[in-house]
Structure formats: structure tokens, C-alpha cells
Design a protein around this motif. Sequence first.
Motif, PDB file in Angstrom:
ATOM      1  N   ASN A  42       0.852  -1.187   0.000  1.00  0.00           N
ATOM      2  CA  ASN A  42       0.000   0.000   0.000  1.00  0.00           C
ATOM      3  C   ASN A  42       0.890   1.239   0.000  1.00  0.00           C
ATOM      4  N   GLN A  43       1.038   1.884  -1.150  1.00  0.00           N
ATOM      5  CA  GLN A  43       1.962   3.015  -1.299  1.00  0.00           C
ATOM      6  C   GLN A  43       1.628   4.158  -0.346  1.00  0.00           C
ATOM      7  N   LYS A  44       0.355   4.476  -0.186  1.00  0.00           N
ATOM      8  CA  LYS A  44      -0.046   5.570   0.704  1.00  0.00           C
ATOM      9  C   LYS A  44       0.382   5.263   2.149  1.00  0.00           C
ATOM     10  N   GLU A  45       0.115   4.061   2.590  1.00  0.00           N
ATOM     11  CA  GLU A  45       0.497   3.633   3.941  1.00  0.00           C
ATOM     12  C   GLU A  45       2.019   3.599   4.080  1.00  0.00           C
ATOM     13  N   TYR A  46       2.696   3.148   3.046  1.00  0.00           N
ATOM     14  CA  TYR A  46       4.157   3.081   3.037  1.00  0.00           C
ATOM     15  C   TYR A  46       4.752   4.477   3.283  1.00  0.00           C
ATOM     16  N   LEU A  47       4.244   5.463   2.564  1.00  0.00           N
ATOM     17  CA  LEU A  47       4.770   6.823   2.706  1.00  0.00           C
ATOM     18  C   LEU A  47       4.487   7.398   4.088  1.00  0.00           C
ATOM     19  N   ILE A  48       3.375   7.017   4.701  1.00  0.00           N
ATOM     20  CA  ILE A  48       3.083   7.458   6.075  1.00  0.00           C
ATOM     21  C   ILE A  48       4.175   6.956   7.018  1.00  0.00           C
ATOM     22  N   TRP A  49       4.562   5.690   6.875  1.00  0.00           N
ATOM     23  CA  TRP A  49       5.609   5.121   7.729  1.00  0.00           C
ATOM     24  C   TRP A  49       6.970   5.751   7.437  1.00  0.00           C
ATOM     25  N   ILE A  50       7.246   6.030   6.166  1.00  0.00           N
ATOM     26  CA  ILE A  50       8.508   6.690   5.819  1.00  0.00           C
ATOM     27  C   ILE A  50       8.537   8.083   6.430  1.00  0.00           C
ATOM     28  N   GLU A  51       7.436   8.819   6.352  1.00  0.00           N
ATOM     29  CA  GLU A  51       7.379  10.169   6.938  1.00  0.00           C
ATOM     30  C   GLU A  51       7.583  10.123   8.450  1.00  0.00           C
ATOM     31  N   ARG A  52       7.048   9.103   9.124  1.00  0.00           N
ATOM     32  CA  ARG A  52       7.287   8.937  10.571  1.00  0.00           C
ATOM     33  C   ARG A  52       8.778   8.727  10.835  1.00  0.00           C
ATOM     34  N   ALA A  53       9.398   7.917   9.993  1.00  0.00           N
ATOM     35  CA  ALA A  53      10.826   7.626  10.167  1.00  0.00           C
ATOM     36  C   ALA A  53      11.676   8.871   9.928  1.00  0.00           C
ATOM     37  N   VAL A  54      11.327   9.660   8.925  1.00  0.00           N
ATOM     38  CA  VAL A  54      12.062  10.906   8.658  1.00  0.00           C
ATOM     39  C   VAL A  54      11.898  11.862   9.845  1.00  0.00           C
ATOM     40  N   ALA A  55      10.682  11.982  10.356  1.00  0.00           N
ATOM     41  CA  ALA A  55      10.433  12.861  11.512  1.00  0.00           C
ATOM     42  C   ALA A  55      11.250  12.412  12.726  1.00  0.00           C
ATOM     43  N   ALA A  56      11.314  11.098  12.953  1.00  0.00           N
ATOM     44  CA  ALA A  56      12.117  10.570  14.070  1.00  0.00           C
ATOM     45  C   ALA A  56      13.597  10.882  13.849  1.00  0.00           C
ATOM     46  N   GLY A  57      14.057  10.757  12.610  1.00  0.00           N
ATOM     47  CA  GLY A  57      15.444  11.083  12.284  1.00  0.00           C
ATOM     48  C   GLY A  57      15.746  12.555  12.530  1.00  0.00           C
ATOM     49  N   LYS A  58      14.812  13.423  12.181  1.00  0.00           N
ATOM     50  CA  LYS A  58      15.001  14.858  12.410  1.00  0.00           C
ATOM     51  C   LYS A  58      15.045  15.166  13.904  1.00  0.00           C
ATOM     52  N   ARG A  59      14.163  14.533  14.675  1.00  0.00           N
ATOM     53  CA  ARG A  59      14.185  14.760  16.131  1.00  0.00           C
ATOM     54  C   ARG A  59      15.503  14.277  16.730  1.00  0.00           C
ATOM     55  N   ALA A  60      16.008  13.148  16.245  1.00  0.00           N
ATOM     56  CA  ALA A  60      17.285  12.612  16.754  1.00  0.00           C
ATOM     57  C   ALA A  60      18.430  13.571  16.445  1.00  0.00           C
ATOM     58  N   ARG A  61      18.406  14.159  15.265  1.00  0.00           N
ATOM     59  CA  ARG A  61      19.462  15.128  14.891  1.00  0.00           C
ATOM     60  C   ARG A  61      19.422  16.355  15.782  1.00  0.00           C
ATOM     61  N   GLN A  62      18.239  16.809  16.143  1.00  0.00           N
ATOM     62  CA  GLN A  62      18.103  18.010  16.979  1.00  0.00           C
ATOM     63  C   GLN A  62      18.646  17.771  18.377  1.00  0.00           C
ATOM     64  N   LYS A  63      18.599  16.531  18.851  1.00  0.00           N
ATOM     65  CA  LYS A  63      19.053  16.212  20.203  1.00  0.00           C
ATOM     66  C   LYS A  63      20.568  16.086  20.309  1.00  0.00           C
ATOM     67  N   ARG A  64      21.239  15.846  19.167  1.00  0.00           N
ATOM     68  CA  ARG A  64      22.691  15.673  19.185  1.00  0.00           C
ATOM     69  C   ARG A  64      23.391  16.993  19.430  1.00  0.00           C
ATOM     70  N   PRO A  65      24.456  16.968  20.211  1.00  0.00           N
ATOM     71  CA  PRO A  65      25.227  18.201  20.403  1.00  0.00           C
ATOM     72  C   PRO A  65      25.895  18.622  19.102  1.00  0.00           C
ATOM     73  N   LYS A  66      26.001  19.905  18.895  1.00  0.00           N
ATOM     74  CA  LYS A  66      26.641  20.445  17.683  1.00  0.00           C
ATOM     75  C   LYS A  66      28.131  20.148  17.720  1.00  0.00           C
ATOM     76  N   LYS A  67      28.683  19.786  16.546  1.00  0.00           N
ATOM     77  CA  LYS A  67      30.124  19.563  16.440  1.00  0.00           C
ATOM     78  C   LYS A  67      30.810  20.913  16.379  1.00  0.00           C
ATOM     79  N   THR A  68      31.907  21.028  17.100  1.00  0.00           N
ATOM     80  CA  THR A  68      32.676  22.279  17.038  1.00  0.00           C
ATOM     81  C   THR A  68      33.923  22.041  16.220  1.00  0.00           C
ATOM     82  N   LYS A  69      34.322  23.060  15.483  1.00  0.00           N
ATOM     83  CA  LYS A  69      35.526  22.970  14.662  1.00  0.00           C
ATOM     84  C   LYS A  69      36.734  23.347  15.493  1.00  0.00           C
ATOM     85  N   GLY A  70      37.859  22.682  15.168  1.00  0.00           N
ATOM     86  CA  GLY A  70      39.121  23.056  15.790  1.00  0.00           C
ATOM     87  C   GLY A  70      39.460  22.244  16.890  1.00  0.00           C
TER      88      GLY A  70
END
Length: 119
Positions: A91-119
Motif C-alpha cells: 500500500n503506497q499511501k500507507e508506506y509513505l506514512i511510515w517513511i514520513e514517521r521515520a524521517v520525523a524521528a530522524g530529524k528529532r534525533a538530529r536536533q538532540k545531538r550536540p553540535k560539532k565544534t571545529k578546531g
Amino acid sequence: MKKALPSIVESTINRCLPLGDVRARAMFGGYGLYIEDVMFGLEADNLLYLKADKETEQHFIDAHCTPFTYQGKTAPVKMSYWTVPSVAADNQKEYLIWIERAVAAGKRARQKRPKKTKG
């Protein structure tokens, strides 16, 4: 010569095209899948796993999905990636819903990571 992508990775890329540019990057014997530079999926042993977090993990549990695990030094390690639910397989529509959930979870995980500092 560039190695051909596994069929599950090719299929995922094609099915996710409505959501934007999808990339696959080889990692640890499998592939990471990315949209907007956010890792949302993981291919291992020809299975696709989707990113989950505290907000979405129960959806995967309720859909009888299984988490990605690997053997650590002393015990199996469960990661925050889960198999795609069977309801989304054909079911393509259902598939994309699950992919969008996964992308949202990935974005939340990125926001929680500390920023890398240069140098």
C-alpha cells in the motif's frame, strides 16, 4: 565500477521519490537511506528498517514489527530501527506514512545531538 544497490534499496528509493531526493550510502555491510540528509532507514541483510524514537516506537510495536539488533561484545544490542509493517508492504499511501514517521524521528534525533565544534 560502481556496485549495484540491493533490490530492497532500489525499491525504497523509487517508492520514496514523492517525498524528495532519496540517497543511499553504504555502511557496515548494509546501507543507510537518507531524505534531506536525514537518515530514516537502514538496509541490513536485505531487510529495510525504519527509524523510530520514543514518539513513534509504539506504532512499530503495535504493527508487530521487529527491531534491528546486532551482536555486541557481550549481548545483543537493539537499535532504534524497526522493520516495515506488513500493512505498508503493498500500500503506497500507507508506506509513505511510515517513511514520513521515520524521517520525523530522524530529524528529532538530529536536533538532540550536540553540535560539532571545529578546531
